[in-house]
Design a protein around this motif. Sequence first.
Motif, PDB file in Angstrom:
ATOM      1  N   ILE A  11       0.843  -1.200   0.000  1.00 53.88           N
ATOM      2  CA  ILE A  11       0.000   0.000   0.000  1.00 53.88           C
ATOM      3  C   ILE A  11       0.875   1.245   0.000  1.00 53.88           C
ATOM      4  O   ILE A  11       0.667   2.172  -0.796  1.00 53.88           O
ATOM      5  N   GLU A  12       1.858   1.266   0.884  1.00 57.14           N
ATOM      6  CA  GLU A  12       2.744   2.432   0.966  1.00 57.14           C
ATOM      7  C   GLU A  12       3.556   2.609  -0.307  1.00 57.14           C
ATOM      8  O   GLU A  12       3.748   3.742  -0.778  1.00 57.14           O
ATOM      9  N   ALA A  13       4.021   1.515  -0.891  1.00 54.46           N
ATOM     10  CA  ALA A  13       4.795   1.596  -2.135  1.00 54.46           C
ATOM     11  C   ALA A  13       3.934   2.150  -3.269  1.00 54.46           C
ATOM     12  O   ALA A  13       4.396   2.989  -4.062  1.00 54.46           O
ATOM     13  N   GLU A  14       2.684   1.699  -3.358  1.00 52.20           N
ATOM     14  CA  GLU A  14       1.796   2.176  -4.412  1.00 52.20           C
ATOM     15  C   GLU A  14       1.443   3.651  -4.205  1.00 52.20           C
ATOM     16  O   GLU A  14       1.343   4.409  -5.175  1.00 52.20           O
ATOM     17  N   LYS A  15       1.261   4.067  -2.961  1.00 48.33           N
ATOM     18  CA  LYS A  15       1.009   5.482  -2.677  1.00 48.33           C
ATOM     19  C   LYS A  15       2.207   6.329  -3.097  1.00 48.33           C
ATOM     20  O   LYS A  15       2.046   7.406  -3.683  1.00 48.33           O
ATOM     21  N   PHE A  73       1.842   9.730 -17.647  1.00 52.32           N
ATOM     22  CA  PHE A  73       2.156   9.658 -16.219  1.00 52.32           C
ATOM     23  C   PHE A  73       0.893   9.729 -15.374  1.00 52.32           C
ATOM     24  O   PHE A  73       0.778   9.050 -14.355  1.00 52.32           O
ATOM     25  N   GLU A  74      -0.075  10.544 -15.791  1.00 48.78           N
ATOM     26  CA  GLU A  74      -1.331  10.633 -15.042  1.00 48.78           C
ATOM     27  C   GLU A  74      -2.100   9.316 -15.098  1.00 48.78           C
ATOM     28  O   GLU A  74      -2.689   8.903 -14.087  1.00 48.78           O
ATOM     29  N   ARG A  75      -2.088   8.662 -16.255  1.00 44.38           N
ATOM     30  CA  ARG A  75      -2.756   7.351 -16.356  1.00 44.38           C
ATOM     31  C   ARG A  75      -2.070   6.336 -15.447  1.00 44.38           C
ATOM     32  O   ARG A  75      -2.742   5.558 -14.752  1.00 44.38           O
ATOM     33  N   ILE A  76      -0.751   6.337 -15.444  1.00 40.93           N
ATOM     34  CA  ILE A  76      -0.013   5.406 -14.587  1.00 40.93           C
ATOM     35  C   ILE A  76      -0.295   5.725 -13.116  1.00 40.93           C
ATOM     36  O   ILE A  76      -0.514   4.813 -12.309  1.00 40.93           O
ATOM     37  N   ALA A  77      -0.316   7.007 -12.772  1.00 41.98           N
ATOM     38  CA  ALA A  77      -0.616   7.408 -11.388  1.00 41.98           C
ATOM     39  C   ALA A  77      -1.985   6.891 -10.975  1.00 41.98           C
ATOM     40  O   ALA A  77      -2.156   6.393  -9.850  1.00 41.98           O
ATOM     41  N   SER A  78      -2.947   6.988 -11.865  1.00 42.18           N
ATOM     42  CA  SER A  78      -4.295   6.501 -11.582  1.00 42.18           C
ATOM     43  C   SER A  78      -4.291   4.997 -11.310  1.00 42.18           C
ATOM     44  O   SER A  78      -4.970   4.517 -10.392  1.00 42.18           O
ATOM     45  N   VAL A  79      -3.517   4.264 -12.090  1.00 46.36           N
ATOM     46  CA  VAL A  79      -3.410   2.814 -11.884  1.00 46.36           C
ATOM     47  C   VAL A  79      -2.758   2.519 -10.539  1.00 46.36           C
ATOM     48  O   VAL A  79      -3.208   1.633  -9.792  1.00 46.36           O
ATOM     49  N   LYS A  97      -2.819   4.359  -7.895  1.00 38.08           N
ATOM     50  CA  LYS A  97      -3.806   4.676  -6.856  1.00 38.08           C
ATOM     51  C   LYS A  97      -4.803   3.525  -6.705  1.00 38.08           C
ATOM     52  O   LYS A  97      -5.177   3.150  -5.599  1.00 38.08           O
ATOM     53  N   ARG A  98      -5.230   2.966  -7.853  1.00 40.69           N
ATOM     54  CA  ARG A  98      -6.155   1.829  -7.819  1.00 40.69           C
ATOM     55  C   ARG A  98      -5.491   0.619  -7.154  1.00 40.69           C
ATOM     56  O   ARG A  98      -6.119  -0.089  -6.365  1.00 40.69           O
ATOM     57  N   HIS A  99      -4.222   0.378  -7.463  1.00 42.12           N
ATOM     58  CA  HIS A  99      -3.499  -0.737  -6.829  1.00 42.12           C
ATOM     59  C   HIS A  99      -3.514  -0.585  -5.306  1.00 42.12           C
ATOM     60  O   HIS A  99      -3.776  -1.546  -4.579  1.00 42.12           O
ATOM     61  N   SER A 100      -3.219   0.623  -4.844  1.00 39.42           N
ATOM     62  CA  SER A 100      -3.211   0.878  -3.405  1.00 39.42           C
ATOM     63  C   SER A 100      -4.577   0.575  -2.790  1.00 39.42           C
ATOM     64  O   SER A 100      -4.669  -0.066  -1.737  1.00 39.42           O
ATOM     65  N   ALA A 101      -5.634   1.011  -3.459  1.00 43.15           N
ATOM     66  CA  ALA A 101      -6.991   0.774  -2.957  1.00 43.15           C
ATOM     67  C   ALA A 101      -7.315  -0.717  -2.947  1.00 43.15           C
ATOM     68  O   ALA A 101      -7.962  -1.209  -2.007  1.00 43.15           O
ATOM     69  N   GLN A 102      -6.873  -1.438  -3.969  1.00 48.60           N
ATOM     70  CA  GLN A 102      -7.118  -2.886  -4.013  1.00 48.60           C
ATOM     71  C   GLN A 102      -6.406  -3.580  -2.855  1.00 48.60           C
ATOM     72  O   GLN A 102      -6.983  -4.451  -2.192  1.00 48.60           O
ATOM     73  N   TYR A 103      -5.156  -3.217  -2.630  1.00 48.82           N
ATOM     74  CA  TYR A 103      -4.424  -3.797  -1.494  1.00 48.82           C
ATOM     75  C   TYR A 103      -5.102  -3.441  -0.175  1.00 48.82           C
ATOM     76  O   TYR A 103      -5.217  -4.273   0.723  1.00 48.82           O
ATOM     77  N   GLN A 104      -5.545  -2.183  -0.059  1.00 51.10           N
ATOM     78  CA  GLN A 104      -6.202  -1.726   1.169  1.00 51.10           C
ATOM     79  C   GLN A 104      -7.461  -2.527   1.450  1.00 51.10           C
ATOM     80  O   GLN A 104      -7.716  -2.928   2.586  1.00 51.10           O
ATOM     81  N   LEU A 105      -8.241  -2.793   0.428  1.00 47.85           N
ATOM     82  CA  LEU A 105      -9.486  -3.546   0.585  1.00 47.85           C
ATOM     83  C   LEU A 105      -9.214  -4.958   1.091  1.00 47.85           C
ATOM     84  O   LEU A 105      -9.843  -5.413   2.054  1.00 47.85           O
ATOM     85  N   ILE A 106      -8.285  -5.636   0.474  1.00 45.34           N
ATOM     86  CA  ILE A 106      -7.991  -7.013   0.912  1.00 45.34           C
ATOM     87  C   ILE A 106      -7.372  -7.009   2.307  1.00 45.34           C
ATOM     88  O   ILE A 106      -7.647  -7.897   3.116  1.00 45.34           O
ATOM     89  N   LEU A 107      -6.560  -5.990   2.618  1.00 48.22           N
ATOM     90  CA  LEU A 107      -5.978  -5.889   3.961  1.00 48.22           C
ATOM     91  C   LEU A 107      -7.080  -5.736   5.001  1.00 48.22           C
ATOM     92  O   LEU A 107      -7.076  -6.432   6.019  1.00 48.22           O
ATOM     93  N   GLN A 108      -8.032  -4.853   4.752  1.00 48.75           N
ATOM     94  CA  GLN A 108      -9.126  -4.648   5.706  1.00 48.75           C
ATOM     95  C   GLN A 108      -9.925  -5.926   5.911  1.00 48.75           C
ATOM     96  O   GLN A 108     -10.238  -6.294   7.042  1.00 48.75           O
ATOM     97  N   ARG A 109     -10.246  -6.584   4.809  1.00 52.32           N
ATOM     98  CA  ARG A 109     -11.021  -7.819   4.910  1.00 52.32           C
ATOM     99  C   ARG A 109     -10.239  -8.890   5.665  1.00 52.32           C
ATOM    100  O   ARG A 109     -10.797  -9.603   6.506  1.00 52.32           O
TER     101      ARG A 109
END
Length: 146
Positions: free
Chosen positions: A84-88, A113-119, A121-133
């Motif tokens: 999560i921290e790496a993706e942020k 670069f903006e498209r990659i940044a968006s991806v 950010k999505r990676h971080s959110a995906q990791y965050q979701l599985i971490l919470q669960r």
Amino acid sequence: MEEINQILNRGFSGEAQAYLLYFFFAHKAEEEINLTSSAEVVALLKEAAALFRDISEQEKFHALSYLNALDGIGDTIQNLQEAIEAEKKDFLTYSDAAVTVRSMGLEQIAQKFERIASVEKRHSAQYQLILQRLQEIWVDERLRKY
């Protein structure tokens, strides 16, 4: 100890980069098979691709040995938190890069670069979701055992 960690980090980085580089080289050799009608060239390109893949796999295990020496793999919860921290961090890096290259008049690169940044950010959110669960379910399960 700091010097040893620097050596191990350099070793890990070098081996991890070689792993990916040779993987990509194998892919390129496989693409080039379609560019020739020579059976001999096709055979050599297949051989080159196989060699790149084989050595790539070896480099992956070299990287893993360095990472293990660095105690770089924790439990899954720790690994998710680190990811999560790496993706942020990557999100911020690409966002900043977009601003920089846009100021240089490089709009297409800024958009990339903006498209990659968006991806990222999505990676971080995906990791965050599985971490919470995982924390909700697994931590409760582990606590019940004690």
